[in-house]
Design an enzyme around this catalytic site. Structure first.
Site, short mmCIF file in Angstrom:
data_model
loop_
_atom_site.label_atom_id
_atom_site.label_comp_id
_atom_site.label_asym_id
_atom_site.label_seq_id
_atom_site.Cartn_x
_atom_site.Cartn_y
_atom_site.Cartn_z
N THR A 55 -10.79 132.88 27.96
CA THR A 55 -10.07 131.59 27.87
C THR A 55 -9.99 130.92 29.24
O THR A 55 -10.03 131.60 30.27
CB THR A 55 -8.63 131.83 27.33
N ASP A 56 -9.79 129.60 29.23
CA ASP A 56 -9.62 128.89 30.50
C ASP A 56 -8.32 129.27 31.20
O ASP A 56 -8.14 129.00 32.39
CB ASP A 56 -9.71 127.36 30.31
N GLU A 57 -7.39 129.90 30.45
CA GLU A 57 -6.10 130.26 31.07
C GLU A 57 -6.26 131.30 32.17
O GLU A 57 -5.34 131.50 32.96
CB GLU A 57 -5.13 130.79 30.00
N TYR A 89 -0.08 136.69 28.49
CA TYR A 89 -1.27 136.47 27.65
C TYR A 89 -2.50 136.26 28.53
O TYR A 89 -3.53 136.92 28.36
CB TYR A 89 -1.06 135.26 26.72
N LYS A 91 -5.92 138.56 28.94
CA LYS A 91 -7.28 138.05 28.69
C LYS A 91 -8.15 138.21 29.94
O LYS A 91 -9.35 138.49 29.84
CB LYS A 91 -7.23 136.58 28.27
#
Ligand code: NAD
Ligand code: DAU
Length: 335
Positions: free
Chosen positions: A126-128, A150, A154
């Site tokens: 994810t971009d997070e 989270y 990831k």
């Protein structure tokens, strides 16, 4: 040549859209969907595939090495790992399952892949993982600075997957997509939450000053990107997949209300998310060089998504009156 594809988390939002996409495009392939059916997993998302002889559903946990090993022994061509705990607010309340599934579950899948031949292992990251990007656009080589449990889980899975390429030559590709929207998204996430609340004249709880920025990607465009990477992505590489539609939450909320013909007075400003990342923004030039482009019509994609929730109350009313009810009460009652 027909292929056998293992999709994990295929009963969730993106996974189920991906399975629909794949069955339409490659009807000769066999799909195995391994999903634990957590609160976010929903077989209603896949009703249209009931009776399809090339689609198999297996209820199971990616952290269960016996179940996973058994599936790999059947001989798989491609693995796409969507399975994860995915909601940032839940990770702030209780990170435990995030570590268990997102990190340890990914490890179990990678180990099984290492001991069995696969042609391609796609790790959906994810971009997070880049953290909050105050200005500019994240490139794949930028440092990872995840800022919530989270995102950190990831990031752990993302780098673990890479380590299996570097150490064992496993054919891994890692994707980092921006915020997806489309049908079948669990209504804890901002677009389906705000649309379904608005349809029932329930206030829309906008966090903080509403000026946080997200980059919106239509889920079909994400599926096309993963397909392209399975065909032409370079093993061991990371690919950003950004929609290129950067919006403040305030503007997004305004667009939803305007399309539904509802007043801005439905917006309720509430206490901000802890550690709320201010902005995500991706530089997607690497995947664009392979021939992918995001859809050119964000406005219509958003409208068609809103239409889908308006026309499919049967899908979300069941969810909102079930597990979601207690979650919503706990999450929003004293914000
Ligand atoms: P989702 O929460 O809608 O679905 C997750 C699915 O995984 C559910 O069906 C759930 O039952 C299943 N699952 C959870 N734990 C499992 C386990 N231990 N074993 C097997 N199945 C399990 O999530 P989503 O929004 O569809 O996201 C899918 C993937 O894409 C995730 O890896 C997420 O991190 C990533 N991602 C999501 C977005 C987004 O905007 N939604 C953007 C970028 C990346
Ligand atoms: O960027 C990719 C990520 O996008 C994925 O990796 C995650 O799995 C996915 O959940 C999503 O994370 P976000 O935290 O960005 O999505 P969410 O829909 O929870 O929130 C989007 C923005 O809206 C965020 O700035 C917080 C805000 N928000 C959210 C909710 C649920 C509100 O203002 N009010 C709300 O009630």
């Amino acid at each position: 040549m027909s292929r056998k594809i293992l999709v994990t988390g295929g009963a969730g939002f993106i996974g189920s859209n991906f399975i629909h996409y794949w069955v339409d495009r490659y009807p000769e392939d066999t799909i195995i969907n391994l999903d634990k059916l957590t609160y976010a997993g929903n077989l209603d998302n896949l009703k249209a595939l009931e009776g399809n002889p090339r689609y198999y559903f297996v209820k199971g946990d990616i952290s269960d090495s016996e179940v996973v090993g058994g599936l790999f022994q059947k001989g798989l061509n491609v693995v796409v790992n969507f399975a994860a705990e995915t909601h940032v607010d839940r990770s702030i309340g209780d990170p435990d399952d995030f570590i268990r599934t997102d990190v340890y579950g990914t490890y179990v899948l990678l180990e099984a892949a290492r001991h069995n031949e696969v042609e391609c292992f796609i790790q959906i990251s994810t971009d997070e993982v880049y953290g909050s990007v105050e200005d500019g656009f994240s490139r794949e080589t930028d440092p990872l600075m995840p800022r919530n449990p989270y995102a950190a889980s990831k990031a752990g899975a993302d780098r673990l997957a890479y380590s299996y390429f570097a150490t064992y030559d496993l054919p891994v590709i890692i994707t980092r997509a921006s915020n997806n929207f489309g049908p079948y998204q669990y209504p804890e996430k901002v677009i389906p939450l705000f649309v379904t609340n608005a349809l029932d004249s329930i206030p829309l709880p906008l966090y903080g000053d509403g000026l946080n920025i997200r980059d919106w990607l239509f889920v079909d465009d994400h599926c096309r990107a993963v397909d392209l990477l399975i065909q032409r992505g370079e093993k061991g590489e990371v690919y950003n997949i950004g929609g290129g539609n950067l919006l403040t939450n305030q503007d997004l909320t305004g667009q939803i209300l305007k399309y539904l013909g509802l007043p801005e007075t439905l917006v309720r400003r509430v206490r901000d998310r802890e550690g709320h990342d201010r902005r995500y923004a991706l530089d997607s030039s690497k995947i664009k060089k392979l021939g992918w482009t995001p859809g050119a019509d964000y406005d219509n994609e958003l409208k068609s998504t809103i239409d889908w929730y308006r026309d499919n109350r049967w899908w979300w009313e069941k969810i909102k009156s079930g597990e979601f009810k207690a979650y919503y009460q706990k999450q929003y009652s004293n914000r």
